[in-house]
Design a protein around this motif. Sequence first.
Motif, PDB file in Angstrom:
ATOM      1  N   GLY A 119      37.275  44.818  51.558  1.00 49.88           N
ATOM      2  CA  GLY A 119      36.693  46.156  50.605  1.00 49.88           C
ATOM      3  C   GLY A 119      37.419  45.980  49.525  1.00 49.88           C
ATOM      4  O   GLY A 119      37.704  47.357  48.783  1.00 49.88           O
ATOM      5  N   ILE A 120      37.691  44.936  48.766  1.00 52.24           N
ATOM      6  CA  ILE A 120      38.300  44.809  47.492  1.00 52.24           C
ATOM      7  C   ILE A 120      37.198  44.455  46.505  1.00 52.24           C
ATOM      8  O   ILE A 120      36.858  43.745  46.536  1.00 52.24           O
ATOM      9  CB  ILE A 120      39.625  44.152  47.521  1.00 52.24           C
ATOM     10  CG1 ILE A 120      40.701  44.540  48.490  1.00 52.24           C
ATOM     11  CG2 ILE A 120      40.251  44.151  46.000  1.00 52.24           C
ATOM     12  CD1 ILE A 120      41.841  43.705  48.696  1.00 52.24           C
ATOM     13  N   ASP A 121      37.154  45.341  45.578  1.00 48.63           N
ATOM     14  CA  ASP A 121      36.104  44.842  44.359  1.00 48.63           C
ATOM     15  C   ASP A 121      36.988  44.066  43.427  1.00 48.63           C
ATOM     16  O   ASP A 121      37.864  44.602  42.888  1.00 48.63           O
ATOM     17  CB  ASP A 121      35.571  45.930  43.765  1.00 48.63           C
ATOM     18  CG  ASP A 121      34.444  45.528  42.770  1.00 48.63           C
ATOM     19  OD1 ASP A 121      34.675  44.644  41.942  1.00 48.63           O
ATOM     20  OD2 ASP A 121      33.466  46.254  42.251  1.00 48.63           O
ATOM     21  N   PRO A 122      36.731  42.721  43.396  1.00 37.42           N
ATOM     22  CA  PRO A 122      37.787  41.604  42.431  1.00 37.42           C
ATOM     23  C   PRO A 122      37.829  42.257  41.057  1.00 37.42           C
ATOM     24  O   PRO A 122      38.896  41.588  40.243  1.00 37.42           O
ATOM     25  CB  PRO A 122      36.987  40.570  42.779  1.00 37.42           C
ATOM     26  CG  PRO A 122      36.022  40.381  43.366  1.00 37.42           C
ATOM     27  CD  PRO A 122      35.778  41.913  44.081  1.00 37.42           C
ATOM     28  N   HIS A 123      36.856  42.906  40.630  1.00 38.08           N
ATOM     29  CA  HIS A 123      36.679  43.295  39.192  1.00 38.08           C
ATOM     30  C   HIS A 123      37.048  44.577  38.857  1.00 38.08           C
ATOM     31  O   HIS A 123      36.945  44.835  37.797  1.00 38.08           O
ATOM     32  CB  HIS A 123      35.267  42.787  38.655  1.00 38.08           C
ATOM     33  CG  HIS A 123      34.822  41.326  38.752  1.00 38.08           C
ATOM     34  ND1 HIS A 123      35.751  40.395  37.997  1.00 38.08           N
ATOM     35  CD2 HIS A 123      34.219  40.580  39.769  1.00 38.08           C
ATOM     36  CE1 HIS A 123      35.110  39.098  38.538  1.00 38.08           C
ATOM     37  NE2 HIS A 123      34.233  39.143  39.732  1.00 38.08           N
ATOM     38  N   ARG A 124      37.097  45.377  39.772  1.00 35.01           N
ATOM     39  CA  ARG A 124      37.511  47.078  39.475  1.00 35.01           C
ATOM     40  C   ARG A 124      38.893  47.295  40.220  1.00 35.01           C
ATOM     41  O   ARG A 124      39.452  48.018  39.706  1.00 35.01           O
ATOM     42  CB  ARG A 124      36.473  47.766  40.104  1.00 35.01           C
ATOM     43  CG  ARG A 124      34.978  47.594  39.494  1.00 35.01           C
ATOM     44  CD  ARG A 124      33.857  48.490  40.200  1.00 35.01           C
ATOM     45  NE  ARG A 124      32.816  48.245  39.609  1.00 35.01           N
ATOM     46  CZ  ARG A 124      32.315  49.248  38.906  1.00 35.01           C
ATOM     47  NH1 ARG A 124      32.794  50.179  38.440  1.00 35.01           N
ATOM     48  NH2 ARG A 124      31.001  48.973  38.059  1.00 35.01           N
ATOM     49  N   LEU A 180      41.994  40.773  37.625  1.00 36.31           N
ATOM     50  CA  LEU A 180      41.920  39.682  37.855  1.00 36.31           C
ATOM     51  C   LEU A 180      42.004  38.643  36.768  1.00 36.31           C
ATOM     52  O   LEU A 180      41.362  38.810  35.887  1.00 36.31           O
ATOM     53  CB  LEU A 180      40.636  39.695  38.809  1.00 36.31           C
ATOM     54  CG  LEU A 180      40.223  38.077  39.106  1.00 36.31           C
ATOM     55  CD1 LEU A 180      41.103  37.489  40.124  1.00 36.31           C
ATOM     56  CD2 LEU A 180      38.669  38.536  39.510  1.00 36.31           C
ATOM     57  N   ILE A 181      42.905  37.705  36.925  1.00 38.53           N
ATOM     58  CA  ILE A 181      43.068  36.707  35.801  1.00 38.53           C
ATOM     59  C   ILE A 181      42.455  35.565  36.165  1.00 38.53           C
ATOM     60  O   ILE A 181      42.792  35.105  37.223  1.00 38.53           O
ATOM     61  CB  ILE A 181      44.508  36.448  35.480  1.00 38.53           C
ATOM     62  CG1 ILE A 181      45.262  37.764  35.001  1.00 38.53           C
ATOM     63  CG2 ILE A 181      44.872  35.598  34.451  1.00 38.53           C
ATOM     64  CD1 ILE A 181      46.912  37.610  34.699  1.00 38.53           C
ATOM     65  N   GLN A 182      41.428  34.915  35.564  1.00 39.54           N
ATOM     66  CA  GLN A 182      40.814  33.749  35.684  1.00 39.54           C
ATOM     67  C   GLN A 182      40.366  32.824  34.607  1.00 39.54           C
ATOM     68  O   GLN A 182      39.728  32.027  34.615  1.00 39.54           O
ATOM     69  CB  GLN A 182      39.042  34.123  36.220  1.00 39.54           C
ATOM     70  CG  GLN A 182      39.446  34.892  37.631  1.00 39.54           C
ATOM     71  CD  GLN A 182      37.981  35.259  38.130  1.00 39.54           C
ATOM     72  OE1 GLN A 182      37.364  35.863  37.389  1.00 39.54           O
ATOM     73  NE2 GLN A 182      37.747  34.982  39.376  1.00 39.54           N
ATOM     74  N   ASN A 183      41.300  32.804  33.359  1.00 38.16           N
ATOM     75  CA  ASN A 183      41.130  32.098  32.380  1.00 38.16           C
ATOM     76  C   ASN A 183      42.173  31.221  32.043  1.00 38.16           C
ATOM     77  O   ASN A 183      42.361  30.400  30.847  1.00 38.16           O
ATOM     78  CB  ASN A 183      40.962  33.310  30.971  1.00 38.16           C
ATOM     79  CG  ASN A 183      42.260  34.035  30.933  1.00 38.16           C
ATOM     80  OD1 ASN A 183      43.204  33.929  31.571  1.00 38.16           O
ATOM     81  ND2 ASN A 183      42.367  34.638  29.883  1.00 38.16           N
TER      82      ASN A 183
END
Length: 331
Positions: free
Chosen positions: A158-163, A167-170
């Motif tokens: 139930g977690i929106d990874p972008h909201r 989230l750090i992906q760089n």
Amino acid sequence: MKGSSKIFLILLTAVSMLFFVGCSSDDDTDTVRLAEVTRSIFYAPQYVAISEGFFEEEGIKVDLTTTWGGDNTMTTLLAGGADIALVGAETSIYVYAQEANDPAINFAALTQQDGTFLVSREKISNFDWEMLKGSTFLGQRIGGMPQMVGEHVLRKHGIDPHRDLNLIQNIDFGNIPSAFASGTGDYVQLFEPTATQFELDGIGHIVASFGIESGTVPYTGFMAKESFIKNNRDVIERFTRALYKAQQWVESSSNEEIARSIQPFFSDTDIEIIENVVHNYKSQGSYATTPRIKEEAWENLQQIMDQAGELPMKVEYEKLVNTKFADKVME
């Protein structure tokens, strides 16, 4: 850049490279050039097959090369620099979507789960995924299977990874551990043995397994070009039989025995850490116990890719998975 676009670039690169395709042989032994995507305790049964002489028993000498990354590994395979590749099954889908004349076919499973763990900066007695909401999560690179699985598991809880979190992906794959160690993030997604080493060093604490949470997938396995399989059926069968022997050996052996067997491949890692990592992976069922790639695992893989927006097209199981060799050696 989408994963399928990356593989398109790989195909262009492969066209310009000239390697001799095929395994060399003498009177008694066939030499198989094997390209592995990385060097990892996650691949223990492969190293066991070498160290315990199972490939040798089948008349195969393995010329093992670590090609460091899915893109490089697939380039090497497609261009003829390797006969067989150990790499994520998703790469075969990317290649197939580009209408490759000689697609990569998956013929044997090695790992059947994601190999990453969720590590928290603080020690947590009763972890709940809800705790990630509002936190800073240091994830894996966009387009890779670890990232896709990571986001899949977050959504499952139930977690929106972008909201719902930062989230750090760089950050490059190799720099993720050092970034967390230097203070970036409340949580991080890590492979072993780094996760265990962080616990021993007091840098972080393993609180959950992405492999357990995401279910069975053909995460890493062996593939070869369709033409190679057609022209070297006996070699593929013997390779698969050696792998199956190793899988059975791993299943019946202690963590200590497995660690001793594969230690030569990890000379810079303490035997106690190797043993602990083997325990973590074996106890949760990360190592495939047979070389057969299951259809439900293939469908789960495509669902995860689709959810992440990285599935270029739906590919039928029979198109890119060949179970004939696995079924034969398991008879």
